[in-house]
Each structure stands twice: as structure tokens, then as C-alpha cells.
Scaffold this motif. Sequence first.
Motif, PDB file in Angstrom:
ATOM      1  N   ALA A  63     -11.146-136.687  37.944  1.00 41.23           N
ATOM      2  CA  ALA A  63      -9.731-137.957  37.992  1.00 41.23           C
ATOM      3  C   ALA A  63      -8.991-137.727  38.300  1.00 41.23           C
ATOM      4  N   VAL A  64      -8.570-136.541  39.614  1.00 44.64           N
ATOM      5  CA  VAL A  64      -7.061-136.261  38.934  1.00 44.64           C
ATOM      6  C   VAL A  64      -6.847-136.853  41.393  1.00 44.64           C
ATOM      7  N   LYS A  65      -5.331-136.440  41.505  1.00 46.91           N
ATOM      8  CA  LYS A  65      -4.765-137.442  43.072  1.00 46.91           C
ATOM      9  C   LYS A  65      -5.612-136.715  43.693  1.00 46.91           C
ATOM     10  N   ASN A  66      -5.959-134.549  43.552  1.00 49.88           N
ATOM     11  CA  ASN A  66      -5.881-134.109  44.709  1.00 49.88           C
ATOM     12  C   ASN A  66      -6.782-132.465  43.950  1.00 49.88           C
ATOM     13  N   PRO A  67      -8.137-132.808  44.880  1.00 47.67           N
ATOM     14  CA  PRO A  67      -9.061-132.181  43.226  1.00 47.67           C
ATOM     15  C   PRO A  67      -9.313-130.355  44.489  1.00 47.67           C
ATOM     16  N   GLY A  68      -9.194-129.701  44.193  1.00 48.73           N
ATOM     17  CA  GLY A  68      -9.298-128.153  44.780  1.00 48.73           C
ATOM     18  C   GLY A  68      -8.661-127.233  44.386  1.00 48.73           C
ATOM     19  N   VAL A  69      -9.093-126.014  44.144  1.00 49.97           N
ATOM     20  CA  VAL A  69      -8.518-124.413  44.164  1.00 49.97           C
ATOM     21  C   VAL A  69      -7.402-124.592  43.897  1.00 49.97           C
ATOM     22  N   TYR A  70      -6.543-123.666  43.154  1.00 47.01           N
ATOM     23  CA  TYR A  70      -4.574-123.904  43.012  1.00 47.01           C
ATOM     24  C   TYR A  70      -4.535-122.338  42.210  1.00 47.01           C
ATOM     25  N   ILE A 111     -12.154-133.897  34.852  1.00 47.64           N
ATOM     26  CA  ILE A 111     -11.206-134.285  34.413  1.00 47.64           C
ATOM     27  C   ILE A 111     -11.804-135.441  34.198  1.00 47.64           C
ATOM     28  N   PRO A 112     -13.003-136.345  33.003  1.00 52.16           N
ATOM     29  CA  PRO A 112     -13.723-137.348  33.637  1.00 52.16           C
ATOM     30  C   PRO A 112     -13.180-139.085  33.985  1.00 52.16           C
TER      31      PRO A 112
END
Length: 186
Positions: A63-70, A111-112
Motif C-alpha cells: 500500500a504505497v504510491k509507487n511500488p518498486g526498487v529504491y 506495507i499491508p
Amino acid sequence: MGTEGDKRRALLLCACIACILIGLSLFVLDPLSLRKEKEEPPTEVSWAETAEKGKILVYVVGAVKNPGVYEIPEGSHYYDAVKAAGDVLPYADITAVNMAEPVTESMKIWIPLDPSMKDSGAAGLVNINTAGAKELETLPGVGKVTAEKIMTYREEHGSFSTKEDLKRVPSISDGKFKKLADKITL
């Protein structure tokens, strides 16, 4: 005249040997220089370079705006990783995650969803931005292949901004979308 002929032969022999040595040196030295070029590190950022810069890579999903690798600074915490992913969505359950917990290299941060959201007006709706394959497959006309296409699209293009964005996924036609529209949420 025998001595002058011998001198010519000796000179010709020396010239031939010199040519052979020059040719061999070019043949032997050139491959060595090519090997050096091949041994140079790639221009992409490697794990070692990331570590040297004091940075680590983390995978932020859910539940995040832009899932991905950071790539975030070494010594960061869940909070920093979530901020890098654009922050949590309004229906995230941040109480289920210790946002002050330190992160490590290659960590997956999930993030659930807030379980109370199932009891709200969004009950029974499938969130197309956070749903996994099994949840997406509960939608009418969405099987394993289409669920994978939705998740792949989300990974490549980020979260859906509107429900209608779902029509950009290959195999989601206008007709299929009409069947899904009242069963999905963002």
C-alpha cells in the motif's frame, strides 16, 4: 662478388626477421589490450558500487504510491524507504509495520492494507493498485494470465490513477472493464 651477395642475403634475412618480430608484437600485444578493455567494469551501478557510496537497494511494495526498487542511504529505516516510494496510500495499515525499523540491503518492505477498510464502504472491492494475483482472480473475467498482466503493468507504469486506466492493460477491453468497474477500487 660473393661477399656482396652474402651481405644482401644477410640484410634481406634481417629485414625478414624484423618484419616477423613487428608482426608478432602486434599480434601478441593487441589481444592483450583487448583483454584489458573487456576486464573493465560495466558502466551500470553494481552492488559493490552502491555499497561503496553508502547506499543500499530495497524493494518497497504493498500500500504505497509507487511500488518498486529504491536506492536509499545506508542506515535508513522503513520510514525512509516508504517515503522514497511516494509515501503510503490512505488505506495502508502503518500500525502493522515498525516504521523506525532499520533496513538492510536487498530487503523487501511490504506495507499491508488496513483490515478495517474491508468493513468500510470499500467492502468487497478489489484494489487494483495493491491486490495480488489471487485477489485479482476473484474479479469476473480475470484469470491467472490477466491478473499477471495487471500486476506487470502496475510494476512497469506505477499505480493506476483512475479505474479507467485498467483499460490500458492488454486484454482488458471496454466490455470486460464494464463488468469490473463496480467491483474495483483504487
